[in-house]
Design an enzyme around this catalytic site. Structure first.
Site, PDB file in Angstrom:
ATOM      1  CE  LYS A   1      -1.797   1.692   4.021  1.00 11.99           C
ATOM      2  NZ  LYS A   1      -1.515   3.125   4.203  1.00 11.99           N
ATOM      3  CG  ASN A   2       2.394   2.742   3.583  1.00 13.74           C
ATOM      4  OD1 ASN A   2       1.209   3.006   3.375  1.00 13.74           O
ATOM      5  ND2 ASN A   2       2.910   2.637   4.790  1.00 13.74           N
TER       6      ASN A   2
ATOM      7  NE  ARG B   1      -1.763  12.378   8.017  1.00 13.37           N
ATOM      8  CZ  ARG B   1      -1.611  13.687   8.166  1.00 13.37           C
ATOM      9  NH1 ARG B   1      -2.583  14.417   8.610  1.00 13.37           N
ATOM     10  NH2 ARG B   1      -0.454  14.256   7.893  1.00 13.37           N
TER      11      ARG B   1
ATOM     12  CB  CYS C   1      -5.232  10.751  11.549  1.00 11.96           C
ATOM     13  SG  CYS C   1      -3.607  10.130  11.813  1.00 11.96           S
TER      14      CYS C   1
ATOM     15  NE  ARG D   1       0.119  10.552  10.132  1.00 18.48           N
ATOM     16  CZ  ARG D   1      -0.199   9.437   9.477  1.00 18.48           C
ATOM     17  NH1 ARG D   1      -1.321   8.830   9.722  1.00 18.48           N
ATOM     18  NH2 ARG D   1       0.608   8.949   8.575  1.00 18.48           N
ATOM     19  N   PRO D   2       1.459  16.942  11.276  1.00 22.53           N
ATOM     20  CG  PRO D   2       3.275  18.071  12.191  1.00 22.53           C
ATOM     21  CD  PRO D   2       2.388  16.878  12.407  1.00 22.53           C
ATOM     22  CB  ILE D   3       1.717  18.794   5.774  1.00 19.08           C
ATOM     23  CG1 ILE D   3       0.868  20.064   5.850  1.00 19.08           C
ATOM     24  CG2 ILE D   3       0.855  17.547   5.799  1.00 19.08           C
ATOM     25  CD1 ILE D   3       0.141  20.361   4.551  1.00 19.08           C
TER      26      ILE D   3
ATOM     27  CG  LEU E   1       9.010  18.012   8.442  1.00 15.98           C
ATOM     28  CD1 LEU E   1       9.425  16.713   9.111  1.00 15.98           C
ATOM     29  CD2 LEU E   1      10.145  19.037   8.530  1.00 15.98           C
TER      30      LEU E   1
ATOM     31  CG  ASP F   1       3.023   1.620   9.500  1.00 21.20           C
ATOM     32  OD1 ASP F   1       2.606   2.465  10.312  1.00 21.20           O
ATOM     33  OD2 ASP F   1       3.132   1.856   8.276  1.00 21.20           O
TER      34      ASP F   1
ATOM     35  NE  ARG G   1      -6.975   4.307   5.819  1.00 19.83           N
ATOM     36  CZ  ARG G   1      -5.997   4.516   6.694  1.00 19.83           C
ATOM     37  NH1 ARG G   1      -6.222   4.483   7.977  1.00 19.83           N
ATOM     38  NH2 ARG G   1      -4.782   4.780   6.288  1.00 19.83           N
TER      39      ARG G   1
HETATM   40  C1  UD1 Z   1       4.187   7.001   6.326  1.00 23.50           C
HETATM   41  C2  UD1 Z   1       3.331   5.767   6.155  1.00 23.50           C
HETATM   42  C3  UD1 Z   1       2.790   5.314   7.492  1.00 23.50           C
HETATM   43  C4  UD1 Z   1       3.933   5.122   8.501  1.00 23.50           C
HETATM   44  C5  UD1 Z   1       4.816   6.364   8.556  1.00 23.50           C
HETATM   45  C6  UD1 Z   1       6.067   6.169   9.417  1.00 23.50           C
HETATM   46  C7  UD1 Z   1       2.444   6.047   3.924  1.00 23.50           C
HETATM   47  C8  UD1 Z   1       1.250   6.313   3.085  1.00 23.50           C
HETATM   48  N1  UD1 Z   1       2.246   6.094   5.270  1.00 23.50           N
HETATM   49  O1  UD1 Z   1       3.339   8.021   6.837  1.00 23.50           O
HETATM   50  O2  UD1 Z   1       2.092   4.080   7.298  1.00 23.50           O
HETATM   51  O3  UD1 Z   1       3.404   4.885   9.773  1.00 23.50           O
HETATM   52  O4  UD1 Z   1       5.257   6.726   7.231  1.00 23.50           O
HETATM   53  O5  UD1 Z   1       6.798   5.091   8.949  1.00 23.50           O
HETATM   54  O6  UD1 Z   1       3.508   5.758   3.431  1.00 23.50           O
HETATM   55  N2  UD1 Z   1       5.970  14.863  10.536  1.00 23.50           N
HETATM   56  C9  UD1 Z   1       6.035  16.203  10.802  1.00 23.50           C
HETATM   57  N3  UD1 Z   1       5.876  17.069   9.759  1.00 23.50           N
HETATM   58  C10 UD1 Z   1       5.646  16.648   8.479  1.00 23.50           C
HETATM   59  C11 UD1 Z   1       5.593  15.258   8.223  1.00 23.50           C
HETATM   60  C12 UD1 Z   1       5.758  14.385   9.282  1.00 23.50           C
HETATM   61  O7  UD1 Z   1       6.222  16.620  11.934  1.00 23.50           O
HETATM   62  O8  UD1 Z   1       5.515  17.483   7.587  1.00 23.50           O
HETATM   63  C13 UD1 Z   1       6.089  13.895  11.643  1.00 23.50           C
HETATM   64  C14 UD1 Z   1       4.795  13.088  11.825  1.00 23.50           C
HETATM   65  O9  UD1 Z   1       3.841  13.786  12.583  1.00 23.50           O
HETATM   66  C15 UD1 Z   1       5.288  11.846  12.493  1.00 23.50           C
HETATM   67  C16 UD1 Z   1       6.685  11.655  11.867  1.00 23.50           C
HETATM   68  O10 UD1 Z   1       7.044  12.921  11.321  1.00 23.50           O
HETATM   69  O11 UD1 Z   1       5.421  12.053  13.881  1.00 23.50           O
HETATM   70  C17 UD1 Z   1       6.745  10.600  10.800  1.00 23.50           C
HETATM   71  O12 UD1 Z   1       5.836  10.902   9.789  1.00 23.50           O
HETATM   72  P1  UD1 Z   1       6.082  10.495   8.276  1.00 23.50           P
HETATM   73  O13 UD1 Z   1       7.324   9.687   8.136  1.00 23.50           O
HETATM   74  O14 UD1 Z   1       5.937  11.710   7.439  1.00 23.50           O
HETATM   75  O15 UD1 Z   1       4.826   9.540   8.024  1.00 23.50           O
HETATM   76  P2  UD1 Z   1       3.840   9.540   6.800  1.00 23.50           P
HETATM   77  O16 UD1 Z   1       4.567   9.783   5.533  1.00 23.50           O
HETATM   78  O17 UD1 Z   1       2.659  10.388   7.116  1.00 23.50           O
END
Ligand code: UD1
Length: 418
Positions: free
Chosen positions: A22-23, A92, A116, A121-123, A125, A304, A397
């Protein structure tokens, strides 16, 4: 709404095949937005998150068609560059359309995904690196509004090795003017798979799988074909299903090297593990010992698989300390495991699990997120009596036919309309 009913206590046996990841599939499907024409992917799992991605692609003027596990995406220039709230809120990972749309068409308006269950889960980055590449970005009315005539390559150092952030910026950088160097990036196998596809589209990328990725921008990319890697999280879940029932399970179509951290923990517990070129087998073990686990970015132990491993630890002899270092609120399965009789003390991001083989009893429980659903199913498999897992839409999902796969290994598990 469907529920899953399990009558546990039976050792699983046999072999089972992992579906596509999936990922890996989600970013690959969003990467199609970088090049108009016909993209073909093999080994795409049939999941709700893939449906949501297709829905968003349709909204952006693409068509998709599926034959078995092959998915064809025909990309046409979008009429509107908006990813609306109604679609983004379902998944997301929809934020992954931002980088490709901005790089390809110079603008994009993407709904903020919001938090969630497992954390805020901010964006940031995703946003800040795009700004560093020259994008003007405003947040207005719940939308990210981004514009850039032409993105310019730069050196970007991520504060944290974010998976989605790395993917979004990697995709955007393929069409930048000049060279982009991304440092402290995620090293997950799904990043490597995305880089391979982008390269087959004509992108110039190197370093994927290490902490520095270098991308030399090109003027345009072309559609290509690709086979999605196996789902290491599904494979890991199936291995733990074998382990927790004292069973003998061979998981086929998986890459053992991508499961190293889990395999090492299972070995530390006392399980005997065999690996082949595309399979991993867990052998029966009467009593396994508790081990501590800390989640970490790849190649560390995956967040995960934390919930599923915790289920295994409830049946271990001794006390295990499970530390969640990626998400701030990923212990919601703890109170549901407690309903089944587990002895777990959570405090902030650390949970102390006092294991006891046979210490659980069947109960109605509630799935709170995708991996928590899998954890509760595993606990149910290990438990005499009946367990009913509610809210299993989370499971759909991200797991393709999990209950059918478990049934093929002898599990007494069925899906029922509640
Ligand atoms: C992806 C996976 C998810 C997995 C996660 C960590 C997909 C679709 N999902 O999620 O299944 O659990 O990696 O291996 O591939 N963060 C920030 N700012 C940002 C982005 C992230 O602070 O802009 C933080 C998040 O809140 C979290 C950490 O970084 O605490 C890791 O997140 P991230 O690696 O980005 O996970 P996802 O890509 O959302």
């Amino acid at each position: 709404m469907d529920v899953i009913k399990i009558n546990g206590g039976k050792a699983l046996a046999g072999s089972v095949t992992t579906s596509g990841a999936k990922n890996a599939a989600l970013p690959l499907l969003f990467s199609t937005l970088l090049a108009e024409g016909e993209h073909i992917f093999e080994n795409v799992p049939s999941l709700k998150d893939i449906d949501s991605t297709e829905l968003l692609l349709h909204h952006l003027n693409c068509t998709t068609s599926r034959q078995g596990s092959d998915l064809k995406v025909i990309v046409k220039r979008p009429e509107s560059l908006v990813a609306p709230y109604d679609i983004v809120r379902k998944m997301r990972a929809s934020i992954l359309c931002l980088g490709p749309l901005l790089a390809r068409y110079g603008e994009a308006k993407v709904s903020l995904p919001g938090g969630c269950a497992i954390g805020s889960r901010p964006i940031n980055l995703h946003i800040e690196p795009l700004q560093q590449l020259g994008a003007n970005i405003e947040i207005e009315n719940g939308y990210v509004i981004a514009e850039a005539k032409k993105l310019r390559g730069d050196r970007i150092v991520f504060d944290f090795a974010t998976v989605g952030g790395t993917e979004n910026i990697m995709m955007a950088a393929t069409l930048c003017r000049g060279t982009t160097v991304l440092e402290n990036v995620a090293k997950e196998p799904e990043i490597v798979d995305l880089a391979r596809y982008l390269r087959s589209m004509g992108a110039r990328i190197e370093g994927e799988g290490s902490s520095v990725i270098t991308i030399e921008g090109v003027d345009e990319l072309r559609p290509s074909t690709h086979r999605v890697i196996p789902d290491r999280i599904e494979a890991g879940t199936l291995l733990i299903a074998g382990a927790i029932t004292g069973g003998d399970v061979k998981v086929k179509n998986c890459v053992a090297a991508d499961l190293d951290s889990l395999i090492q923990k299972l070995v530390d517990c006392g399980f005997s593990i065999e690996t082949g070129s595309d399979w991993v087998r867990v052998r029966p073990c009467d009593q396994w010992i508790a081990v501590d686990v800390d989640t970490a970015p790849h190649p560390g132990f995956p967040t995960d698989l934390q919930a599923q491993f915790m289920a295994l630890m409830t049946q271990a002899s001794g006390t295990s300390v499970v530390t969640e270092r990626i998400f701030e609120n990923r212990f919601m399965h703890v109170q549901e495991l407690a309903r089944m009789g587990a002895n777990i003390t959570p405090k902030s991001q650390v949970a102390v699990v006092r294991g006891e083989r046979g210490g659980l009893s069947g109960a109605p429980v509630m799935a709170t997120d995708l991996r928590a659903s899998a954890c509760l199913i595993l606990a149910g498999l290990a438990t005499e009596g009946e367990t009913i897992v509610n809210r299993i839409y989370h499971l759909d999902r991200g797991y393709e036919h999990l209950e059918e796969k478990l049934r093929s290994l002898g599990a007494r598990i069925e899906r029922r309309a509640a």
